[in-house]
Scaffold this motif. Sequence first.
Motif, PDB file in Angstrom:
ATOM      1  N   SER A   1       0.850  -1.176   0.000  1.00 38.19           N
ATOM      2  CA  SER A   1       0.000   0.000   0.000  1.00 38.19           C
ATOM      3  C   SER A   1       0.896   1.239   0.000  1.00 38.19           C
TER       4      SER A   1
ATOM      5  N   ASP B   1      -2.784   0.612  -4.085  1.00 37.82           N
ATOM      6  CA  ASP B   1      -2.929  -0.572  -3.226  1.00 37.82           C
ATOM      7  C   ASP B   1      -2.870  -1.815  -4.093  1.00 37.82           C
TER       8      ASP B   1
ATOM      9  N   GLY C   1       4.825  10.767   2.423  1.00 40.07           N
ATOM     10  CA  GLY C   1       3.916   9.671   2.111  1.00 40.07           C
ATOM     11  C   GLY C   1       4.361   8.423   2.842  1.00 40.07           C
TER      12      GLY C   1
ATOM     13  N   LYS D   1       0.875   5.315  -0.044  1.00 35.06           N
ATOM     14  CA  LYS D   1      -0.083   6.377   0.273  1.00 35.06           C
ATOM     15  C   LYS D   1       0.540   7.751   0.100  1.00 35.06           C
ATOM     16  N   HIS D   2      -0.039   8.512  -0.803  1.00 35.32           N
ATOM     17  CA  HIS D   2       0.310   9.927  -0.980  1.00 35.32           C
ATOM     18  C   HIS D   2       1.824  10.148  -1.122  1.00 35.32           C
TER      19      HIS D   2
ATOM     20  N   SER E   1      -0.782   7.268  -5.029  1.00 35.99           N
ATOM     21  CA  SER E   1      -1.264   6.230  -4.116  1.00 35.99           C
ATOM     22  C   SER E   1      -1.627   4.982  -4.911  1.00 35.99           C
TER      23      SER E   1
END
Length: 224
Positions: free
Chosen positions: A4, A28, A61, A6-7, A26
Motif C-alpha cells: 500500500s 494498493d 507519504g 499512500k500519498h 497512491s
Amino acid sequence: MILSAKHLTKTYIDSDQTIEVLKDASLDISAGELVCITGKSGCGKSTMLHIMGLLDEPDSGELEICSKLIHSNDPSAPEVRNRDLGFVFQFHYLIEDLSAIENVALPLLIAGNSESGARKRAKELLVLLGLQDRLNRYPNQLSGGEQQRVSLARALANEPKLVLADEPTGNLDPTHSNEVWEMIRKLNRELNQAFVVVTHDVEAAVKATRSFELLDGRLIQLEA
Ligand SMILES: Nc1ncnc2c1ncn2[C@@H]1O[C@H](COP(=O)(O)OP(=O)(O)O)[C@@H](O)[C@H]1O
Ligand SMILES: [Mg+2]
C-alpha cells in the motif's frame, strides 16, 4: 493488502531546476493482482517502482508492505526486499559467468538453501518458464526473450509476495515481448503471483487486471 503506497511525493533537485516527479501517488496491491502502470518516458514510473521496492525513499507519504509501515533505510528493509519482493528490470542483469540454472539458484543460495535444493527449485522454475532446454546456457547464448524469462525465474526464486517489473519487455521486439507477457500472465493465473509491471507501452495495459496511468505525479486508474 500486499503493498500500500499512500500519498507519495518525490522531487529531484538538479543544479538549476526542481522536478516534482511524484505529487500524490497512491496505490494498493492485493494478492494475485497483475497491475500495470503506464505513462510517458520520464513521467516517474521507475521512481515509483523503486520506492515501492524499497530501493529509494519518498520525500513524504507512506509505504506499507504486508500491512507493515516500512522505510527503505529500516534495518529490516533488506530482508523484506529479499523475502517479499522480486525484481525484473529492462536489462536482464543476469550474471554472464553463470549459466541460466546458476543465475536462478543464486538468490536461493543467498537465502540459505542447500546447493542441491537450490538447483532443484531453479530447474523447476526454468521448466515452468519453458526453458527446460536452456538450463546450462550462459546469458549470451540466449535470445532477449529467453534472458528475460530467466530473469523472471530468478525474481520468483524465493516465492515473493510481489514481483516488481520495470519495462521488462522494453528491450525486446514484438514477438519476444509477447512471449514474456504471456509468461507473466501465466504465472499470475497459475501461481496467483502478484505483479506490478511498469511500461511505456499503452497497449500492455489491457493485459492487466487493473491498470493505471502515471500522469502529472498521480496514478489515475484506467477503465477496464
Ligand atoms: N536521481 C535523479 N536525479 C535527478 N533527476 C532524476 C533522477 N532520477 C530521475 N530523475 C528525473 O525524474 C523524472 C522521472 O524519471 P523516471 O522515474 O526514471 O521516469 P520513467 O521511468 O517514467 O521514464 C525524469 O525527468 C528524470 O530525468
Ligand atoms: Mg523508467
